[in-house]
Every structure is written in C-alpha cells, then in structure tokens.
Design an enzyme around this catalytic site. Structure first.
Site, mmCIF file in Angstrom:
data_model
loop_
_atom_site.group_PDB
_atom_site.id
_atom_site.type_symbol
_atom_site.label_atom_id
_atom_site.label_comp_id
_atom_site.label_asym_id
_atom_site.label_seq_id
_atom_site.Cartn_x
_atom_site.Cartn_y
_atom_site.Cartn_z
ATOM 1 N N ASP A 139 0.840 -1.198 0.000
ATOM 2 C CA ASP A 139 0.000 0.000 0.000
ATOM 3 C C ASP A 139 0.872 1.243 0.000
ATOM 4 O O ASP A 139 2.082 1.170 -0.184
ATOM 5 C CB ASP A 139 -0.991 -0.023 1.172
ATOM 6 C CG ASP A 139 -0.300 -0.343 2.469
ATOM 7 O OD1 ASP A 139 0.811 0.154 2.682
ATOM 8 O OD2 ASP A 139 -0.867 -1.111 3.276
ATOM 9 N N LYS A 193 -5.178 3.276 -1.402
ATOM 10 C CA LYS A 193 -6.149 4.177 -2.008
ATOM 11 C C LYS A 193 -5.697 4.596 -3.406
ATOM 12 O O LYS A 193 -4.523 4.816 -3.646
ATOM 13 C CB LYS A 193 -6.205 5.434 -1.142
ATOM 14 C CG LYS A 193 -7.582 6.003 -0.986
ATOM 15 C CD LYS A 193 -7.510 7.093 0.060
ATOM 16 C CE LYS A 193 -8.784 7.867 0.128
ATOM 17 N NZ LYS A 193 -8.825 8.620 1.385
ATOM 18 N N MET A 238 -0.514 8.882 13.286
ATOM 19 C CA MET A 238 -1.870 9.140 12.776
ATOM 20 C C MET A 238 -2.566 10.267 13.528
ATOM 21 O O MET A 238 -3.786 10.215 13.720
ATOM 22 C CB MET A 238 -2.722 7.849 12.863
ATOM 23 C CG MET A 238 -2.104 6.684 12.127
ATOM 24 S SD MET A 238 -3.061 5.171 12.276
ATOM 25 C CE MET A 238 -2.586 4.589 13.887
HETATM 26 N N1 SAH Z 1 3.276 0.369 10.992
HETATM 27 C C1 SAH Z 1 3.630 1.747 10.784
HETATM 28 C C2 SAH Z 1 2.598 2.709 11.293
HETATM 29 C C3 SAH Z 1 1.259 2.598 10.600
HETATM 30 S S1 SAH Z 1 0.146 3.811 11.125
HETATM 31 C C4 SAH Z 1 5.001 2.019 11.406
HETATM 32 O O1 SAH Z 1 5.502 1.205 12.183
HETATM 33 O O2 SAH Z 1 5.593 3.052 11.084
HETATM 34 C C5 SAH Z 1 0.397 5.063 9.934
HETATM 35 C C6 SAH Z 1 1.041 6.266 10.552
HETATM 36 O O3 SAH Z 1 2.439 6.063 10.651
HETATM 37 C C7 SAH Z 1 0.915 7.541 9.775
HETATM 38 O O4 SAH Z 1 -0.323 8.154 9.982
HETATM 39 C C8 SAH Z 1 2.042 8.353 10.335
HETATM 40 O O5 SAH Z 1 1.714 8.881 11.588
HETATM 41 C C9 SAH Z 1 3.084 7.302 10.535
HETATM 42 N N2 SAH Z 1 4.057 7.232 9.425
HETATM 43 C C10 SAH Z 1 4.384 6.137 8.724
HETATM 44 N N3 SAH Z 1 5.361 6.422 7.822
HETATM 45 C C11 SAH Z 1 5.644 7.727 7.977
HETATM 46 C C12 SAH Z 1 6.568 8.620 7.371
HETATM 47 N N4 SAH Z 1 7.384 8.213 6.403
HETATM 48 N N5 SAH Z 1 6.604 9.892 7.781
HETATM 49 C C13 SAH Z 1 5.784 10.309 8.761
HETATM 50 N N6 SAH Z 1 4.895 9.523 9.360
HETATM 51 C C14 SAH Z 1 4.822 8.245 9.008
#
Ligand code: SAH
Length: 511
Positions: free
Chosen positions: A36, A58, A173
C-alpha cells in the site's frame, strides 16, 4: 497443490534502504507482492521481474481495500501455492493490523512469518535529528495512536496516565487531531512550553518538519498546511534537533531524481545521488543485448579473425568493452592476438573497464566524447593503418568518418544492440503529474528517446508536457541536444562529461 508461505514484512518508514535483510530476501523470492501507500513503490524494484504486484491502498477512483478483503486475499493467494510478501509501512506490528492477517492465515493452516521493520515512530524522528530517548532528557517513550475520533481517543487513551507516563510521547496518525492532543496533554499536566515536532513524510524526499510547543503547535501546523502522514513527537528531546538535524543539510536533500540508464549501469549514479542525500528513482529505459541476426555474428567473427592486422582497437563505452570481450570469448579469440594494436578508450570509465581486463589504454582523450578521442589521436594516426571499432548499434557516425578522412581503414562491428525497455511502473506518470520527480537524468541520446516512448506506452499523451516541470540533466552536449530537439527545455550538462560531472552539476545548481 502445496500451500504457499506468506511473509508479513515491515518495509520501514519510506527510505527504501530501511528494510531489513530478511524482509528484502522475502520480497525477492515472492511470486506476489501486496502493498500500500506507506510501503511505497520503490521497494517493488527488488521483486522478481514477473512477480505480480497488487496495490491495496487508495487510488483516485477507489477506496482503500477493506482489511477483511486483504486478509482473505492473502489466504487465497497462499492457497494457490504462491509465495506472498505483504509489505507494510514501518513495522507490521505497530498499528499495522498484522494480527488480523496472521490470525486468518493461521486458521487456514498457512505458514507465515512476521518480519519486523523499522517503525516510523523511531526512524522518522531520527531522520529529523530527534532521538526518542536521551540520557539526560528522556528515559522512556510511548507510541500512541492519534487516529480515532476524539471520543474514541478518550475511550482508548487514559490521558491522565499517558501524559506523564514517559518522557517522550510519539503519536502516529495524529495530524488531524493535533489541537485535541495538545489540549489533553496540557490539561493533564504538561506545560504549554513543552517542545513538539511534526515530521511529515519522514525519510523520503518530501520530509518536512514543523516545530513548536504544546501551546502554539496547532496554529503552526495549520499555517504550514502540514498534512498526513506525519509523526508527532512531544518532549524535551525535540530540542536536540537544533543540534542534530542532518538529512536537511545534505546537498541533494529533497530531490527525487529519475535515473533512466540501463539497470546494469545505473549503480554508480544511484549511489552518488544517495550519498548526497537525494532520492534516486530508477526507471531504466534501455537494455543492451547481443545482436541476434546471423549477419551481425558473421561480420563480428570475420573482423575478429584478423586480430593480428589491427593497429588500433578503439573503445567508446563500458558496454563496448564488455561486449567486445564476450565476443572474443564466444569465438575463442585470445586477446593477445591483438599484439600489434594500441588500445584507445574514450573516457575514464571505458579505460577502467579495459584495465579490469588487464589492458591499460594507450590513449585516453582529455575530452570525453568521440571528437576528443579524435583530437588526441591526431598525431598518432598514420594513413594506411587499420582500426577496429567495436561499438553499439547506436554509436555515432563521426568517429569512423573522420578516421577514414585521415586515411585510416576502419572496421566497425556492432557488438551489442540497445533496445527500448518499458519498466513495469505504473507510478511514474502519476508521480510526474504530482510534481514528485524533480530532476530527470539522461546519460545518452537513446535514454532521451526511450523515456519519451516509454511514457507514451504507459499512457502519457504528451510526455514533453509531463516532464515540463522537471529539471533535465544530461551527461554531455550531444545528449542535451537530443533532449532539446525533442522538446525538453532548460537542459543542463556538466563541464566534464562523466557521471561524477553530472552529479557535481546537480549539486552546483542547488547552491
Ligand atoms: N506500521 C507503521 C505505522 C502505521 S500507522 C510504522 O511502524 O511506522 C500510519 C502512521 O504512521 C501515519 O499516519 C504516520 O503517523 C506514521 N508514518 C508512517 N510512515 C511515515 C513517514 N514516512 N513519515 C511520517 N509519518 C509516518
């Protein structure tokens, strides 16, 4: 049929190099990759060429696939006997719903592995120069969801406890709720002066950081129009950024640079871009291969059979060298049979390729193009001499013409063909449309022509227009001329017509 295995792989936060070795291995051996938006298109380049790529995020005309449907998709694919990698942003166990996916796999008796990734909760602050813990400032940190609606937030988060439980608080998030989150933290005892940072698209070319305090961060985020995805960091560690920020200081930071040359030749350019903090996006539009026609083979065989007769062997590219030696091997010709010949190389890389085979070029021109070779050859060439020119089918005409004008007999052989390759990359047109490619690099005229053609084949009606907002960087004036003649404006090319020169030109224009 035996059931396939499903790898639930953490892709890391965005920088494609931040995947684990184990994750990459799974990706490389899978028949299907399910991914995704957060796992990004970059990593897909490591998948097998014929691997199926299924995007479940999406799209403009479609909502994200429902979690239940993704769970079922993984099961269905595995039941078909396929090896599947489910790539997930960051770490799959951190707000990644991996539990639900694994659960259904287990119920269906399918083998799975959960391969951890580097979570954005730690990596994104690190790329902004913010360590989540610090000997003096924070001895603990929490990772908290900010996703749900405020009333749900209140159900799942005990603000009275969370607020002061750890030194650093990291919210994922949470961009849309930043006002509410700050309010709760202040209400439960954090001073309004507490430092806060939001880092958007961390570890990617778009990385952007907004800092402030609990008291003013909401207004600052609004003013900066900062959108998700972003990580929110609350606590004194945020101030470390003033000292430790690093990615932003790299000369090519923020630049996503398209690399169009053949994949087998791209590594040097890609590595230099990476070193300098840019993000290389590989989209190889050429491939080379051995010529197939019988005529071509016979011609080469004949030319090589007279190895002893040549006064010169002139090589004009690394590919030329590689394929020249392949043909020697094919026809069992020992290179020592060219004992009378001097070897000339058109540029330093070509000379290096020769050197790696134990041959020191006798001549290396000052200027790295065919004309340069001629100038430096001038005094060495004698009428009546014979020169062998092993080259690609697209090599320019000028060298043989001038040699003949000087009375040198030339034997040209097309040792390889350059063909168009159209990468299976649905993302490039979209990225171009969104302005996410900042620079396009061309290392030969055929890369120019082939990129335009590849884009057309990917459904881009007017490739020139699609590239209009990109900077066009060419390796030398000949390539630049081809680009301009084909409607690409504002091309730059370096003083030295080499990859290093090209990279220096990119850096120079950013100063
Ligand atoms: N499993 C993921 C998190 C999923 S929830 C992890 O461990 O990183 C999705 C959220 O992760 C986003 O809304 C944001 O808050 C954060 N996120 C993921 N990648 C990001 C990035 N490159 N830059 C900023 N926020 C990020």
């Amino acid at each position: 049929m035996s059931k396939g295995t499903v790898y639930l792989v953490g892709a890391g936060p965005g920088d494609p190099k931040l995947i684990t070795v184990r994750g990459l291995e799974a990706l490389k051996r899978s028949d299907v990759v399910v991914y995704d938006r957060l796992a990004g298109p970059h990593l897909l380049q490591h998948a097998k060429p014929n691997a199926e790529r299924i995007y479940v995020g999406k799209l403009p005309d479609r909502h994200t696939m429902k979690q239940e449907d993704i769970n079922q998709l993984l099961v269905d694919l595995a039941l078909q006997g396929k090896t599947v990698t489910r790539l997930k942003g960051g770490d799959p166990t951190v707000f990644g719903r991996v539990g639900e996916e694994a659960e259904l796999l287990r119920k269906n008796g399918i083998t799975y592995e959960i391969i951890p990734g580097i979570t954005s909760a730690i990596a994104v602050p690190a790329y902004a120069g913010i360590p989540v813990t610090h000997r003096e400032l924070a001895s603990s940190f929490s990772v908290i969801t900010g996703h749900e609606s405020p009333d749900k937030l209140d159900h799942s988060i005990y603000w009275d406890k969370v607020t002061n439980a750890t030194g650093t608080l990291v919210f994922l998030m949470g961009v849309a709720k930043i006002g509410y989150i700050s309010e709760q933290l202040m209400k439960h005892g954090r001073p309004s002066s507490t430092p806060v940072a939001l880092v958007q698209w961390g570890t990617r070319a778009e990385q952007r950081t907004v800092t402030g305090t609990l008291g003013d961060i909401e207004a600052k985020v609004k003013a900066a129009n900062l959108q998700p995805p972003a990580v929110i960091i609350v606590g004194d560690v945020v101030l470390q950024r003033d000292k430790l920020a690093w990615v932003e200081k790299k000369p090519l930071f923020g630049q996503r640079i398209l690399v169009t040359r053949a994949r087998s030749q791209a590594s040097e350019l890609v590595a230099r871009i990476d070193d300098l903090g840019g993000e290389a996006y590989e989209f190889p539009v050429i491939e080379t291969k051995l010529p197939e026609s019988e005529g071509a083979e016979d011609q080469i065989k004949q030319a090589l059979s007279g190895a002893e007769d040549y006064d010169w062997v002139m090589l004009t590219s690394v590919n030329g060298v590689d394929y020249f030696f392949r043909w020697l091997d094919r026809f069992g010709v020992d290179v020592r049979r060219f004992h009378r010949a001097k070897f000339a190389a058109v540029g330093p890389k070509t000379a290096e390729a020769l050197a790696s085979r134990g041959i020191r070029a006798d001549l290396l021109p000052e200027r790295f193009r065919a004309e340069g070779l001629l100038d430096s050859l001038e005094e060495h060439l004698l009428p009546g001499q014979t020169a062998l020119l092993p080259r690609g089918d697209l090599a320019r005409e000028i060298l043989p013409k001038e040699l003949q004008a000087k009375g040198v007999r030339t034997v040209e052989i097309d040792v390889y063909d350059t063909i168009l390759s159209v990468p299976d990359d649905v993302w490039l047109p979209e990225m171009l449309a969104r302005g996410e490619i900042h620079v396009v690099t061309f290392t030969s005229s055929s890369t120019v022509l082939n990129l335009l053609e590849a884009l057309r084949r990917l459904g881009v009606k007017n490739p020139q227009e699609a590239l209009a907002n990109c900077e066009i960087a060419c390796i030398g004036p000949v390539t630049a001329k081809t680009a301009e003649e084909n409607g690409l404006k504002g091309t730059i090319f370096p003083e030295h017509y080499t990859i290093e020169g090209l990279v220096e030109a990119l850096v120079a224009r950013r100063r």
